[in-house]
Design an enzyme around this catalytic site. Structure first.
Site, PDB file in Angstrom:
ATOM      1  N   ARG A 173      -2.213  -6.827  -3.563  1.00  0.00           N
ATOM      2  CA  ARG A 173      -3.184  -7.485  -4.153  1.00  0.00           C
ATOM      3  C   ARG A 173      -2.631  -8.412  -5.077  1.00  0.00           C
ATOM      4  O   ARG A 173      -3.279  -8.983  -6.034  1.00  0.00           O
ATOM      5  CB  ARG A 173      -4.196  -6.685  -4.839  1.00  0.00           C
ATOM      6  CG  ARG A 173      -5.029  -5.852  -4.167  1.00  0.00           C
ATOM      7  CD  ARG A 173      -5.823  -6.083  -2.877  1.00  0.00           C
ATOM      8  NE  ARG A 173      -6.780  -5.207  -2.192  1.00  0.00           N
ATOM      9  CZ  ARG A 173      -6.482  -4.512  -1.197  1.00  0.00           C
ATOM     10  NH1 ARG A 173      -5.202  -5.067  -0.646  1.00  0.00           N
ATOM     11  NH2 ARG A 173      -7.502  -3.850  -0.767  1.00  0.00           N
ATOM     12  N   SER A 246     -14.102  -3.804  -3.441  1.00  0.00           N
ATOM     13  CA  SER A 246     -13.443  -2.818  -4.477  1.00  0.00           C
ATOM     14  C   SER A 246     -13.289  -3.781  -5.682  1.00  0.00           C
ATOM     15  O   SER A 246     -12.884  -4.602  -5.846  1.00  0.00           O
ATOM     16  CB  SER A 246     -12.138  -2.421  -4.121  1.00  0.00           C
ATOM     17  OG  SER A 246     -11.814  -1.692  -3.044  1.00  0.00           O
ATOM     18  N   GLU A 342     -10.213  -6.519  -9.515  1.00  0.00           N
ATOM     19  CA  GLU A 342      -9.571  -7.114  -8.335  1.00  0.00           C
ATOM     20  C   GLU A 342     -10.066  -8.521  -8.253  1.00  0.00           C
ATOM     21  O   GLU A 342      -9.083  -9.495  -8.068  1.00  0.00           O
ATOM     22  CB  GLU A 342      -9.728  -6.250  -7.071  1.00  0.00           C
ATOM     23  CG  GLU A 342      -9.095  -6.900  -5.853  1.00  0.00           C
ATOM     24  CD  GLU A 342      -9.617  -6.560  -4.456  1.00  0.00           C
ATOM     25  OE1 GLU A 342      -8.979  -5.092  -4.235  1.00  0.00           O
ATOM     26  OE2 GLU A 342     -10.242  -6.993  -3.809  1.00  0.00           O
TER      27      GLU A 342
HETATM   28  P1  FAD Z   1     -13.075 -16.408  -2.722  1.00  0.00           P
HETATM   29  O1  FAD Z   1     -14.082 -15.253  -3.321  1.00  0.00           O
HETATM   30  O2  FAD Z   1     -13.970 -17.402  -2.527  1.00  0.00           O
HETATM   31  O3  FAD Z   1     -12.068 -16.487  -3.649  1.00  0.00           O
HETATM   32  C1  FAD Z   1     -11.206 -15.646  -4.190  1.00  0.00           C
HETATM   33  C2  FAD Z   1     -10.010 -16.068  -5.006  1.00  0.00           C
HETATM   34  O4  FAD Z   1      -9.179 -17.115  -4.193  1.00  0.00           O
HETATM   35  C3  FAD Z   1     -10.605 -17.189  -6.187  1.00  0.00           C
HETATM   36  O5  FAD Z   1      -9.513 -16.982  -7.091  1.00  0.00           O
HETATM   37  C4  FAD Z   1     -10.569 -18.539  -5.473  1.00  0.00           C
HETATM   38  O6  FAD Z   1     -10.411 -19.588  -6.192  1.00  0.00           O
HETATM   39  C5  FAD Z   1      -9.152 -18.466  -4.395  1.00  0.00           C
HETATM   40  N1  FAD Z   1      -9.208 -19.217  -3.261  1.00  0.00           N
HETATM   41  C6  FAD Z   1     -10.182 -18.913  -2.081  1.00  0.00           C
HETATM   42  N2  FAD Z   1      -9.846 -19.822  -1.177  1.00  0.00           N
HETATM   43  C7  FAD Z   1      -8.793 -20.685  -1.543  1.00  0.00           C
HETATM   44  C8  FAD Z   1      -8.162 -21.914  -1.457  1.00  0.00           C
HETATM   45  N3  FAD Z   1      -8.359 -22.298   0.149  1.00  0.00           N
HETATM   46  N4  FAD Z   1      -7.156 -22.201  -2.104  1.00  0.00           N
HETATM   47  C9  FAD Z   1      -6.632 -21.678  -2.963  1.00  0.00           C
HETATM   48  N5  FAD Z   1      -7.328 -20.681  -3.517  1.00  0.00           N
HETATM   49  C10 FAD Z   1      -8.606 -20.089  -2.946  1.00  0.00           C
HETATM   50  N6  FAD Z   1     -10.102  -7.223   0.176  1.00  0.00           N
HETATM   51  C11 FAD Z   1      -9.047  -6.816   0.826  1.00  0.00           C
HETATM   52  O7  FAD Z   1      -8.094  -6.933   0.493  1.00  0.00           O
HETATM   53  N7  FAD Z   1      -9.005  -5.628   1.462  1.00  0.00           N
HETATM   54  C12 FAD Z   1     -10.440  -5.285   1.713  1.00  0.00           C
HETATM   55  O8  FAD Z   1     -10.804  -4.097   2.670  1.00  0.00           O
HETATM   56  C13 FAD Z   1     -11.654  -5.942   1.331  1.00  0.00           C
HETATM   57  N8  FAD Z   1     -12.756  -5.353   1.726  1.00  0.00           N
HETATM   58  C14 FAD Z   1     -13.965  -5.893   1.086  1.00  0.00           C
HETATM   59  C15 FAD Z   1     -15.120  -5.648   1.535  1.00  0.00           C
HETATM   60  C16 FAD Z   1     -16.451  -6.212   1.067  1.00  0.00           C
HETATM   61  C17 FAD Z   1     -17.602  -5.756   1.395  1.00  0.00           C
HETATM   62  C18 FAD Z   1     -16.121  -7.372   0.086  1.00  0.00           C
HETATM   63  C19 FAD Z   1     -17.493  -8.104  -0.366  1.00  0.00           C
HETATM   64  C20 FAD Z   1     -15.073  -7.840  -0.090  1.00  0.00           C
HETATM   65  C21 FAD Z   1     -13.732  -7.111   0.395  1.00  0.00           C
HETATM   66  N9  FAD Z   1     -12.680  -7.609   0.001  1.00  0.00           N
HETATM   67  C22 FAD Z   1     -11.312  -7.013   0.634  1.00  0.00           C
HETATM   68  C23 FAD Z   1     -12.352  -8.828  -1.031  1.00  0.00           C
HETATM   69  C24 FAD Z   1     -12.469 -10.075  -0.144  1.00  0.00           C
HETATM   70  O9  FAD Z   1     -12.929 -10.123   0.974  1.00  0.00           O
HETATM   71  C25 FAD Z   1     -11.073 -10.838   0.079  1.00  0.00           C
HETATM   72  O10 FAD Z   1     -10.721 -11.051  -1.282  1.00  0.00           O
HETATM   73  C26 FAD Z   1     -11.270 -12.228   0.742  1.00  0.00           C
HETATM   74  O11 FAD Z   1      -9.771 -12.555   0.979  1.00  0.00           O
HETATM   75  C27 FAD Z   1     -11.939 -13.050  -0.291  1.00  0.00           C
HETATM   76  O12 FAD Z   1     -12.292 -14.330   0.426  1.00  0.00           O
HETATM   77  P2  FAD Z   1     -13.221 -15.293   0.069  1.00  0.00           P
HETATM   78  O13 FAD Z   1     -13.078 -16.808   0.866  1.00  0.00           O
HETATM   79  O14 FAD Z   1     -14.353 -14.878  -0.118  1.00  0.00           O
HETATM   80  O15 FAD Z   1     -12.608 -15.796  -1.408  1.00  0.00           O
HETATM   81  N1  EPU Z   2     -12.410   8.242  -3.174  1.00  0.00           N
HETATM   82  C1  EPU Z   2     -13.137   8.860  -3.928  1.00  0.00           C
HETATM   83  N2  EPU Z   2     -14.512   8.708  -4.190  1.00  0.00           N
HETATM   84  C2  EPU Z   2     -15.084   7.571  -3.564  1.00  0.00           C
HETATM   85  C3  EPU Z   2     -14.305   6.648  -2.682  1.00  0.00           C
HETATM   86  C4  EPU Z   2     -12.876   7.134  -2.547  1.00  0.00           C
HETATM   87  O1  EPU Z   2     -12.844   9.845  -4.753  1.00  0.00           O
HETATM   88  O2  EPU Z   2     -16.227   7.121  -3.858  1.00  0.00           O
HETATM   89  C5  EPU Z   2     -11.042   8.698  -3.046  1.00  0.00           C
HETATM   90  C6  EPU Z   2     -10.814   9.641  -1.894  1.00  0.00           C
HETATM   91  O3  EPU Z   2      -9.806  10.482  -2.223  1.00  0.00           O
HETATM   92  C7  EPU Z   2     -10.133   8.646  -0.699  1.00  0.00           C
HETATM   93  C8  EPU Z   2      -9.334   7.702  -1.561  1.00  0.00           C
HETATM   94  O4  EPU Z   2     -10.109   7.435  -3.003  1.00  0.00           O
HETATM   95  O5  EPU Z   2      -9.169   9.432   0.216  1.00  0.00           O
HETATM   96  C9  EPU Z   2      -8.887   6.573  -0.974  1.00  0.00           C
HETATM   97  O6  EPU Z   2     -10.353   5.788  -0.561  1.00  0.00           O
HETATM   98  P1  EPU Z   2     -10.333   4.677   0.518  1.00  0.00           P
HETATM   99  O7  EPU Z   2      -9.665   4.962   1.813  1.00  0.00           O
HETATM  100  O8  EPU Z   2     -11.933   4.151   0.867  1.00  0.00           O
HETATM  101  O9  EPU Z   2      -9.520   3.571  -0.159  1.00  0.00           O
HETATM  102  P2  EPU Z   2      -9.529   2.886  -1.683  1.00  0.00           P
HETATM  103  O10 EPU Z   2      -8.264   3.105  -2.409  1.00  0.00           O
HETATM  104  O11 EPU Z   2     -10.715   3.168  -2.441  1.00  0.00           O
HETATM  105  C10 EPU Z   2      -8.595   0.808  -0.799  1.00  0.00           C
HETATM  106  C11 EPU Z   2      -8.652  -0.841  -0.772  1.00  0.00           C
HETATM  107  C12 EPU Z   2      -9.801  -1.057  -0.072  1.00  0.00           C
HETATM  108  C13 EPU Z   2      -9.561  -0.960   1.521  1.00  0.00           C
HETATM  109  C14 EPU Z   2      -9.391   0.336   1.658  1.00  0.00           C
HETATM  110  C15 EPU Z   2      -8.942   0.883   2.963  1.00  0.00           C
HETATM  111  C16 EPU Z   2      -8.031  -1.398  -3.060  1.00  0.00           C
HETATM  112  C17 EPU Z   2      -8.376  -1.715  -4.278  1.00  0.00           C
HETATM  113  N3  EPU Z   2      -9.107  -1.057  -2.236  1.00  0.00           N
HETATM  114  O12 EPU Z   2      -9.646   1.251  -1.000  1.00  0.00           O
HETATM  115  O13 EPU Z   2      -9.873  -2.668  -0.204  1.00  0.00           O
HETATM  116  O14 EPU Z   2     -10.360  -1.454   2.311  1.00  0.00           O
HETATM  117  O15 EPU Z   2      -8.302   0.785   0.529  1.00  0.00           O
HETATM  118  O16 EPU Z   2      -7.532   0.816   3.157  1.00  0.00           O
HETATM  119  O17 EPU Z   2      -7.031  -1.156  -2.785  1.00  0.00           O
HETATM  120  C18 EPU Z   2     -11.100  -4.411  -1.409  1.00  0.00           C
HETATM  121  O18 EPU Z   2      -9.951  -4.723  -1.916  1.00  0.00           O
HETATM  122  O19 EPU Z   2     -12.061  -5.009  -1.800  1.00  0.00           O
HETATM  123  C19 EPU Z   2     -11.284  -3.199  -0.477  1.00  0.00           C
HETATM  124  C20 EPU Z   2     -12.271  -2.760  -0.125  1.00  0.00           C
END
Ligand code: FAD
Ligand code: EPU
Length: 349
Positions: A173, A246, A342
């Protein structure tokens, strides 16, 4: 108040623009000026306007990883550029993708064209240009592994730069872009994807889901289908309830502290890291500290996933941030570990 909107050819300028539909936490906020950018070659012209040059800048994709705690007094650059260029040598392809393309559309495009690698990263919201910023990751993969270089407009140097993989300093991240905020506008990302590679199915739940699907020899699209199933069953959908995925990162701590925590709390998930430290589950600690599902006004912690801060309706940015701080302090008091947010918090903290 009437909103001025001007098409400049390649970009549109909107004064006093609402950002409420441009962030997935659905927080009300406004920008003094919003520039919707469809042609990245126009960036120098736009950035040279005195009001833009002398003011604050914020690049925005889909707003799925930001929390606004107030209005943005400056120019928001919304990246809406499109385009995918492929150079293929048969076994792999070098693919340059414009920053404004939707990440999930691109993942599905790669799978449809028979390229492997991005299947575990399906269904992550946001744009391609934002993917390198926090090095998006899920289900045992991080995007950095497939990024050859990032093309950006360097605001400090006033020129286009190509940042190679090493220069981007990718980590969990994290990347160069987080350490030099405001310096780069990512305009395109260049990926290298093979036709085939070993699949990653060891992250908890994937193999079990493949078995439920009756698949014993999985292809990348099977893994993608399994990940879609897991994600939709665990994470709340921003179209239904405002959230940014997250809200807290999983902290990376010294192995000795992780061992001590694990002895005291055997249920805590601990993932050893290549550098000897350990990543520990923030979700587990938040749930164990009693915050899962709590609600204060319209700000809440999801009852489906403890890492997800949710907006039940009309929560303001400061109300959401106050709840996030309450969670961080509660986890610190119980486990001695300070969580970090995050999403990027824009405005006062
Ligand atoms: P924004 O939210 O618009 O911007 C995020 C940051 O990036 C800001 O600082 C912005 O200034 C900068 N930025 C954006 N575009 C540019 C650019 N072109 N040039 C320079 N800076 C830029 N993230 C994960 O890593 N793993 C996950 O599993 C995951 N699951 C998600 C699930 C949900 C339901 C949601 C809502 C979010 C999740 N995220 C996850 C977070 C998010 O999807 C990512 O961080 C994604 O890359 C953000 O993209 P965005 O275009 O919305 O960026
Ligand atoms: N868990 C709990 N309670 C909950 C949910 C999860 O105790 O409500 C515990 C469980 O033990 C589970 C563990 O957390 O086994 C891991 O949960 P999960 O697989 O959902 O992963 P996470 O660590 O919670 C991370 C990323 C997610 C990504 C998933 C899958 C971060 C901050 N988050 O979540 O990314 O999708 O792994 O790889 O690293 C995001 O960054 O926005 C995001 C959604």
């Amino acid at each position: 108040m009437p909103v001025e909107q001007v098409d400049m050819g390649g970009y549109t300028l909107i004064e006093n623009a609402s950002l409420a539909n441009r962030n997935t936490l659905r927080v009300a906020a406004r920008a003094t000026l919003l520039a919707e950018i469809r042609d990245a070659s126009k960036l120098p012209e736009l950035l040279d306007f005195p009001a833009v040059r002398n003011g604050r800048l914020l690049v925005l994709g889909e707003g799925s990883n930001v929390l606004f705690t107030g209005d943005f007094d400056g120019t928001v650059l919304a990246m809406e550029t499109r385009g995918v260029q492929v150079e293929s040598d048969g076994d792999s392809a070098r693919i340059a993708v414009a920053a404004g393309e939707r990440w999930d559309d691109f993942v599905r495009w790669t799978l449809g064209h028979g390229y492997a690698g991005l299947e575990n990263l399906i269904l992550i919201p946001g744009t391609v240009g934002a993917a390198p910023i926090q090095n998006i990751g899920a289900y045992g993969c991080e995007v950095a592994e497939f990024i050859e270089s990032v093309e950006a407009w360097d605001i400090r140097e006033c020129r286009v730069v190509t940042l190679d993989h090493a220069t981007c300093a990718f980590a969990y991240r994290d990347s160069l872009f987080k350490h030099e905020p405001g310096r780069y506008i990512v305009t395109a990302v260049r990926f290298v994807l093979p036709r085939s590679r070993p699949l990653r199915t060891d992250y908890a739940g994937i193999n079990e889901q493949l078995a439920r699907m009756g698949v014993d020899k999985p292809a990348p699209f099977h893994v993608a289908e399994a990940v879609v199933h897991l994600r939709t069953s665990k994470l709340p959908d921003p179209a239904v309830i405002g959230n940014a995925g997250s809200f807290f990162k999983n902290p990376i701590i010294d192995a000795a502290l992780a061992d001590a925590l694990k002895r005291e709390h055997p249920g805590l998930a601990v993932w050893p890291q290549p550098d000897g430290r350990c990543k520990v589950s923030a979700a587990w600690m938040i749930e164990a500290a009693g915050f899962k599902g709590i609600r204060e006004g319209d700000a809440g912690i999801s009852n489906r996933h403890a890492l997800v801060l949710v907006n039940h309706g009309k929560a303001t940015g400061p109300q959401l941030w106050a709840l996030a701080e309450q969670v961080m302090h509660g986890v610190r008091d119980k486990f001695g570990v300070m969580l970090e947010s995050e999403p990027v918090v824009i405005g006062a903290r």
